[in-house]
Enzyme design. Structure first.
Site, mmCIF file in Angstrom:
data_model
loop_
_atom_site.group_PDB
_atom_site.id
_atom_site.type_symbol
_atom_site.label_atom_id
_atom_site.label_comp_id
_atom_site.label_asym_id
_atom_site.label_seq_id
_atom_site.Cartn_x
_atom_site.Cartn_y
_atom_site.Cartn_z
ATOM 1 N N ALA A 1 2.329 -4.706 -0.485
ATOM 2 C CA ALA A 1 2.683 -4.069 -1.785
ATOM 3 C C ALA A 1 3.535 -3.435 -3.450
ATOM 4 O O ALA A 1 3.444 -3.097 -4.097
ATOM 5 C CB ALA A 1 4.366 -4.860 -1.224
ATOM 6 N N PRO B 1 -0.847 -9.299 -0.926
ATOM 7 C CA PRO B 1 1.084 -9.900 -0.355
ATOM 8 C C PRO B 1 0.652 -9.686 1.724
ATOM 9 O O PRO B 1 0.481 -8.247 1.240
ATOM 10 C CB PRO B 1 2.222 -10.040 -0.954
ATOM 11 N N GLU C 1 -9.557 0.936 -4.940
ATOM 12 C CA GLU C 1 -8.119 0.450 -4.244
ATOM 13 C C GLU C 1 -8.279 0.959 -3.106
ATOM 14 O O GLU C 1 -8.368 1.646 -2.687
ATOM 15 C CB GLU C 1 -7.477 1.652 -5.175
ATOM 16 N N TYR D 1 -1.152 -0.575 11.266
ATOM 17 C CA TYR D 1 -2.333 -1.286 10.148
ATOM 18 C C TYR D 1 -3.312 -2.169 10.968
ATOM 19 O O TYR D 1 -4.053 -2.319 10.321
ATOM 20 C CB TYR D 1 -1.921 -3.040 9.878
ATOM 21 N N ARG E 1 0.423 -8.545 12.463
ATOM 22 C CA ARG E 1 1.910 -7.409 11.114
ATOM 23 C C ARG E 1 1.496 -5.797 11.455
ATOM 24 O O ARG E 1 0.679 -5.192 11.596
ATOM 25 C CB ARG E 1 1.158 -7.475 10.634
ATOM 26 N N HIS F 1 2.652 -0.899 -5.378
ATOM 27 C CA HIS F 1 4.129 0.030 -5.808
ATOM 28 C C HIS F 1 4.864 -0.979 -6.415
ATOM 29 O O HIS F 1 6.110 0.014 -7.097
ATOM 30 C CB HIS F 1 4.663 0.143 -4.617
HETATM 31 C C1 DQA Z 1 -1.020 -1.371 2.447
HETATM 32 C C2 DQA Z 1 0.343 -0.221 2.062
HETATM 33 C C3 DQA Z 1 0.858 -0.775 1.313
HETATM 34 O O1 DQA Z 1 2.128 0.269 1.052
HETATM 35 C C4 DQA Z 1 2.191 -2.158 2.073
HETATM 36 O O2 DQA Z 1 2.651 -3.130 1.324
HETATM 37 C C5 DQA Z 1 0.640 -3.152 1.859
HETATM 38 C C6 DQA Z 1 -0.279 -2.618 3.110
HETATM 39 C C7 DQA Z 1 -1.928 -0.360 3.210
HETATM 40 O O3 DQA Z 1 -3.131 -1.157 3.530
HETATM 41 O O4 DQA Z 1 -2.027 0.211 3.921
HETATM 42 O O5 DQA Z 1 1.247 -4.448 2.364
HETATM 43 O O6 DQA Z 1 -1.439 -1.515 1.544
#
Ligand code: DQA
Length: 154
Positions: A78, A11, A100, A24, A19, A81
């Site tokens: 997200a 997501p 991951e 990011y 964003r 988590h």
């Molecule tokens: C993420 C880190 C997550 O905590 C966050 O909710 C994201 C992006 C990352 O690529 O740093 O959506 O996965």
């Protein structure tokens, strides 16, 4: 079977570029997909790059990878988590290698991001290197695949 790798994005990753670029980076998901495809071409991997905002769709794709792919790169966003469903889906396709990836260093951020339900069932995890992490993950999966194929298990 060719060496198909599913690169799955969770997501809000469709919002990359707009964003929180300070966290990011400025690259769009489309550009990350192109980076993955060009790294994949050099590594003899066919990249199937997808994004969904929906947990169940990601579960469906992990199950599909179990029968069609040689490995998965996943940035679960997200859902990392929160999602026991994604954790279970990865267990269900074991021993398929799963990398991951997180763009940001989740351990250097808010405490609620420090735990990932995916990490304990992934082959390995890369975080904090921005979009380069996807390419690093592809290199790691390619090396694993080559080792398995040399042993006659790929
Ligand atoms: C993420 C880190 C997550 O905590 C966050 O909710 C994201 C992006 C990352 O690529 O740093 O959506 O996965």
């Amino acid at each position: 079977m060719s060496n198909i790798i599913f690169v799955l994005n969770g997501p809000n990753l469709n919002m990359l570029g707009k964003r929180e670029p300070g966290i990011y980076g400025g690259e769009t998901l489309e550009t990350i997909g192109e980076d993955c495809r060009s790294a994949g071409a050099k590594l003899c991997l066919e990249i199937d790059f997808r994004q969904s905002n929906h947990e169940g769709v990601l579960v469906d794709w992990i199950q599909e990878a179990g029968s069609r792919a040689k490995g998965i790169v996943i940035n679960p966003g997200a859902y990392s988590h929160t999602s026991i469903a994604i954790h279970d889906a990865i267990r269900a396709v074991s021993p398929l290698p799963v990398a991951e990836v997180h763009l940001s260093n989740i351990h250097a951020r808010e405490e609620f991001r420090h735990h990932s339900w995916v990490s304990s069932v992934a082959t390995g995890m890369i975080c904090g290197f921005g979009s380069q992490g996807y390419v690093m993950a592809l290199h790691a999966l390619a090396a694993r695949l080559e080792a398995a194929q040399q042993k006659g298990q790929g």
